[in-house]
Design a protein around this motif. Structure first.
Motif, PDB file in Angstrom:
ATOM      1  N   ASP A   8       1.466  -6.314   1.673  1.00  0.00           N
ATOM      2  CA  ASP A   8       1.813  -5.562   0.466  1.00  0.00           C
ATOM      3  C   ASP A   8       2.209  -4.137   0.851  1.00  0.00           C
ATOM      4  O   ASP A   8       1.413  -3.396   1.431  1.00  0.00           O
ATOM      5  CB  ASP A   8       0.611  -5.544  -0.492  1.00  0.00           C
ATOM      6  N   ASP A   9       3.439  -3.761   0.529  1.00  0.00           N
ATOM      7  CA  ASP A   9       3.941  -2.443   0.911  1.00  0.00           C
ATOM      8  C   ASP A   9       3.182  -1.320   0.219  1.00  0.00           C
ATOM      9  O   ASP A   9       3.195  -0.177   0.691  1.00  0.00           O
ATOM     10  CB  ASP A   9       5.432  -2.351   0.568  1.00  0.00           C
ATOM     11  N   ARG A  10       2.479  -1.638  -0.863  1.00  0.00           N
ATOM     12  CA  ARG A  10       1.707  -0.602  -1.552  1.00  0.00           C
ATOM     13  C   ARG A  10       0.554  -0.090  -0.696  1.00  0.00           C
ATOM     14  O   ARG A  10       0.117   1.047  -0.844  1.00  0.00           O
ATOM     15  CB  ARG A  10       1.190  -1.143  -2.890  1.00  0.00           C
ATOM     16  N   LEU A  11       0.063  -0.947   0.221  1.00  0.00           N
ATOM     17  CA  LEU A  11      -0.985  -0.506   1.138  1.00  0.00           C
ATOM     18  C   LEU A  11      -0.448   0.573   2.066  1.00  0.00           C
ATOM     19  O   LEU A  11      -1.125   1.574   2.330  1.00  0.00           O
ATOM     20  CB  LEU A  11      -1.492  -1.699   1.949  1.00  0.00           C
ATOM     21  N   ALA A  34       0.079   3.785   0.005  1.00  0.00           N
ATOM     22  CA  ALA A  34      -1.177   4.476  -0.295  1.00  0.00           C
ATOM     23  C   ALA A  34      -1.668   5.249   0.917  1.00  0.00           C
ATOM     24  O   ALA A  34      -2.142   6.396   0.794  1.00  0.00           O
ATOM     25  CB  ALA A  34      -2.228   3.466  -0.748  1.00  0.00           C
ATOM     26  N   ALA A  35      -1.565   4.650   2.092  1.00  0.00           N
ATOM     27  CA  ALA A  35      -1.982   5.342   3.310  1.00  0.00           C
ATOM     28  C   ALA A  35      -1.115   6.568   3.563  1.00  0.00           C
ATOM     29  O   ALA A  35      -1.615   7.618   3.986  1.00  0.00           O
ATOM     30  CB  ALA A  35      -1.912   4.384   4.501  1.00  0.00           C
ATOM     31  N   ALA A  36       0.200   6.446   3.300  1.00  0.00           N
ATOM     32  CA  ALA A  36       1.098   7.580   3.500  1.00  0.00           C
ATOM     33  C   ALA A  36       0.780   8.707   2.520  1.00  0.00           C
ATOM     34  O   ALA A  36       0.817   9.888   2.878  1.00  0.00           O
ATOM     35  CB  ALA A  36       2.547   7.122   3.351  1.00  0.00           C
ATOM     36  N   VAL A  37       0.465   8.350   1.262  1.00  0.00           N
ATOM     37  CA  VAL A  37       0.124   9.364   0.269  1.00  0.00           C
ATOM     38  C   VAL A  37      -1.126  10.123   0.684  1.00  0.00           C
ATOM     39  O   VAL A  37      -1.258  11.335   0.442  1.00  0.00           O
ATOM     40  CB  VAL A  37      -0.072   8.702  -1.111  1.00  0.00           C
ATOM     41  N   LEU A  38      -2.047   9.429   1.353  1.00  0.00           N
ATOM     42  CA  LEU A  38      -3.284  10.067   1.802  1.00  0.00           C
ATOM     43  C   LEU A  38      -3.090  10.895   3.068  1.00  0.00           C
ATOM     44  O   LEU A  38      -4.055  11.433   3.605  1.00  0.00           O
ATOM     45  CB  LEU A  38      -4.358   9.010   2.031  1.00  0.00           C
ATOM     46  N   GLY A  39      -1.853  10.976   3.551  1.00  0.00           N
ATOM     47  CA  GLY A  39      -1.536  11.852   4.663  1.00  0.00           C
ATOM     48  C   GLY A  39      -1.402  11.186   6.010  1.00  0.00           C
ATOM     49  O   GLY A  39      -1.219  11.880   7.020  1.00  0.00           O
ATOM     50  N   ALA A  40      -1.467   9.870   6.045  1.00  0.00           N
ATOM     51  CA  ALA A  40      -1.354   9.176   7.335  1.00  0.00           C
ATOM     52  C   ALA A  40       0.087   9.220   7.827  1.00  0.00           C
ATOM     53  O   ALA A  40       1.035   9.041   7.051  1.00  0.00           O
ATOM     54  CB  ALA A  40      -1.810   7.728   7.202  1.00  0.00           C
ATOM     55  N   GLU A  67      -3.377   1.361  11.249  1.00  0.00           N
ATOM     56  CA  GLU A  67      -4.508   1.115  10.365  1.00  0.00           C
ATOM     57  C   GLU A  67      -4.251   0.017   9.334  1.00  0.00           C
ATOM     58  O   GLU A  67      -5.198  -0.611   8.861  1.00  0.00           O
ATOM     59  CB  GLU A  67      -4.883   2.417   9.633  1.00  0.00           C
ATOM     60  N   VAL A  68      -2.984  -0.218   8.991  1.00  0.00           N
ATOM     61  CA  VAL A  68      -2.662  -1.191   7.942  1.00  0.00           C
ATOM     62  C   VAL A  68      -2.082  -2.478   8.528  1.00  0.00           C
ATOM     63  O   VAL A  68      -2.594  -3.569   8.291  1.00  0.00           O
ATOM     64  CB  VAL A  68      -1.682  -0.587   6.908  1.00  0.00           C
ATOM     65  N   ASP A  69      -1.012  -2.335   9.303  1.00  0.00           N
ATOM     66  CA  ASP A  69      -0.305  -3.521   9.781  1.00  0.00           C
ATOM     67  C   ASP A  69      -1.072  -4.266  10.874  1.00  0.00           C
ATOM     68  O   ASP A  69      -1.218  -5.494  10.815  1.00  0.00           O
ATOM     69  CB  ASP A  69       1.082  -3.139  10.301  1.00  0.00           C
TER      70      ASP A  69
END
Length: 556
Positions: free
Chosen positions: A449-452, A455-461, A469-471
């Motif tokens: 899900d690209d929303r994951l 969300a990580a990018a919005v949190l500054g990752a 951390e996601v993929d």
């Protein structure tokens, strides 16, 4: 689009281009350059192009007949492989039964064996003096049925590994929820599971079609003089008739047909893919429930026994046969000597050579393939990105003869003077391994899900941390499957390696082919013994890979 949106888009484009830089350079140098060079040498003379030969070859009735047989046998082989492979993919993904991991590793062995060995094993089953001939007086050699069965055996693992790899990570509760809402078992599967599996099924089908479309060893041994594919004809024109112009035209024809197929497949896949709910595969396997599942599992095991294990059993039996009757280990002990004069060193040295080359090729294929799959999995990119997706698969649909000769005539001058380097063989093997890595990883990456990620990018990752951390946690198992496929393909690669492997340092498939090409019981026995060793090495390697998977959890 506002300034912030343009900045995000620009950063995403820059990341995609950075990811694609390595794969593009790899394909350009080690695939496009050698292939275009060998084709150009065939169609150029005295510095001028001679394109009239293209019309002559394409207008020949023999070419039309060869093309028709190549296409329809590949389509029939693909359908047969899907018919027997999809139920097996379900069984390995959803059911837990004794010997599951061992069998899951064993089904890949026929795929990585040299095709000449598989052809010889099926010949012992369906040819003159084979099991069917002895028991029922039935012979299938020199018929299309022998070719189709051998192709299904060889490519069974492609469907099981690619489709089953994704199927085992699909959340079964989604299908159960549809049934609780009133859908029948069949309707729930068609509306929930099948759409999720469609990209993986399409990827597997394309790979099977490409392998059977370019089939050489199986058709050469089982097809007889009347049945020949484009690959067989390219080899005949190049190696036997030394007619490079005709071989170049046939290579272009093969190249064009494969490119069209891959373009259509990429378009269809992009239209059917969607974000999926992926779970730990260790939680989805369970014991069979009900008579229908037990019968299906029994049918799958029967197909595996007859189509995959029986030919391997014949191969093992012949490796233990000794002249004059009886059985023993004479063929194996002779591998440690230079008796017979086929090799400068003992044939056993090919085992270590193959393992070293395959390990290097796997590392190259996983790095290049993972970079490409990560870039392709990101949304957007348009037609250019879909075109690169198709380009990655072209090595599987291009004549291995052309690639091998291309390596010899292009990689012989600085800064790419590799003709005397051991690295030339792993590079050729990795060229075939990269498409497998991409095909295994891409459906899983696109299902995240690209929303994951957002969300990580919005949190500054950063993009690198988002990927880590996601993929990575979600595709770790897919990477192991991809590495296993790349290693297995590298071990069994023959078409290009036979032209570039050094005479004093052959790989296992090349050593087997050399032994089979020489007369005498000793050479044949050594060839069967080396084939059995290759079979054992592949089985142990794949079984070790299976043990890296998460431990299964008990599910009633």
């Amino acid at each position: 689009m506002d300034l912030a949106g343009r900045q995000v888009t620009g950063r995403a484009t820059a990341v995609r281009l950075a990811l694609l830089a390595g794969p593009v350079a790899f394909l350009a140098v080690f695939f496009l350059y050698p292939v275009t060079a060998i084709v150009g040498q065939g169609l150029r003379e005295d510095g001028a192009w001679h394109l009239g030969r293209v019309g002559e070859v394409l207008g020949d009735g023999d070419t039309a007949g060869i093309l028709w047989f190549t296409v329809w046998q590949a389509a029939a082989s693909t359908l047969l492989t899907l018919a027997v492979g999809l139920p097996a993919a379900w069984a390995f993904a959803r059911l837990r039964f004794p010997g599951r991991r061992v069998l899951h590793a064993a089904v890949t062995v026929p795929f990585v064996l040299p095709t000449v060995v598989t052809g010889a094993a099926f010949l012992a089953l369906v040819g003159r003096g084979g099991l069917l001939d002895d028991w029922w007086g039935v012979r299938l050699d020199e018929s299309v049925w022998a070719i189709l069965l051998a192709h299904a055996s060889l490519n069974f693992a492609v469907v099981v590994r690619i489709v089953g790899g994704l199927w085992s990570q699909l959340d079964p509760r989604q299908e159960e929820a549809a049934r609780m809402l009133g859908a029948t078992r069949r309707a729930a599967w068609l509306r929930v599971t099948l759409p999720a599996l469609t990209p993986a099924v399409a990827s597997a089908a394309v790979m099977v079609f490409l392998f059977t479309f370019t089939s050489f060893g199986v058709v050469q041994i089982l097809g007889g003089p009347r049945n020949g594919t484009l690959e067989v004809e390219i080899y005949r024109q190049t190696a036997q008739l030394l007619d490079l112009p005709t071989a170049a035209v046939l290579t272009l024809l093969q190249f064009a047909l494969v490119a069209v197929l891959l373009g259509v497949q990429a378009l269809l896949t992009r239209r059917t893919e969607s974000a999926l709910s992926l779970v730990d595969p260790a939680t989805t396997a369970r014991r069979p429930r009900g008579a229908a599942e037990r019968v299906t599992l029994g049918a799958v095991l029967t197909v595996i026994a007859l189509l995959l294990l029986l030919p391997l059993g014949v191969l093992l039996e012949r490796s233990l046969s000794v002249p004059g009757g009886g059985y023993g280990f004479g063929n194996y002990s002779s591998l440690f000597t230079t008796e017979g004069g086929t090799f400068v060193t003992a044939p056993w040295s090919a085992v270590g050579t193959s393992l070293r080359y395959a390990a290097v090729a796997t590392a190259i294929a996983v790095v290049v393939g993972a970079l490409a799959a990560t870039a392709l999995a990101r949304r957007g990119g348009g037609r250019l990105l879909r075109g690169f997706d198709a380009l990655l698969m072209l090595p599987l649909g291009t004549s291995a003869v052309t690639v091998g000769f291309g390596f010899l005539i292009t990689l012989d001058e600085p800064p790419l003077d590799l003709r005397s380097s051991w690295l030339l063989v792993p590079l050729a093997q990795a060229l075939v391994g990269v498409p497998f890595v991409v095909r295994v990883l891409l459906p899983v990456l696109r299902a995240v899900d690209d929303r994951l990620r957002q969300a990580a990018a919005v949190l500054g990752a950063s993009p690198a941390r988002v990927w880590r951390e996601v993929d990575v946690p979600l595709v770790r198992r897919a990477v192991l499957v991809a590495a296993g496929f790349a290693f297995a393909v590298s071990l069994g690669e023959f078409g290009a390696t036979v032209f570039i492997a050094r005479a004093d340092n052959p790989t296992l498939p090349v050593a087997v082919a050399r032994l089979l090409s020489r007369p005498g019981a000793l050479n044949y026995g050594q060839a069967m013994a080396l084939s059995a060793v290759l079979m054992l090495v592949c089985t142990v390697t794949l079984l070790a890979l299976e043990r890296l998977r998460p431990a299964e959890r008990t599910t009633p």
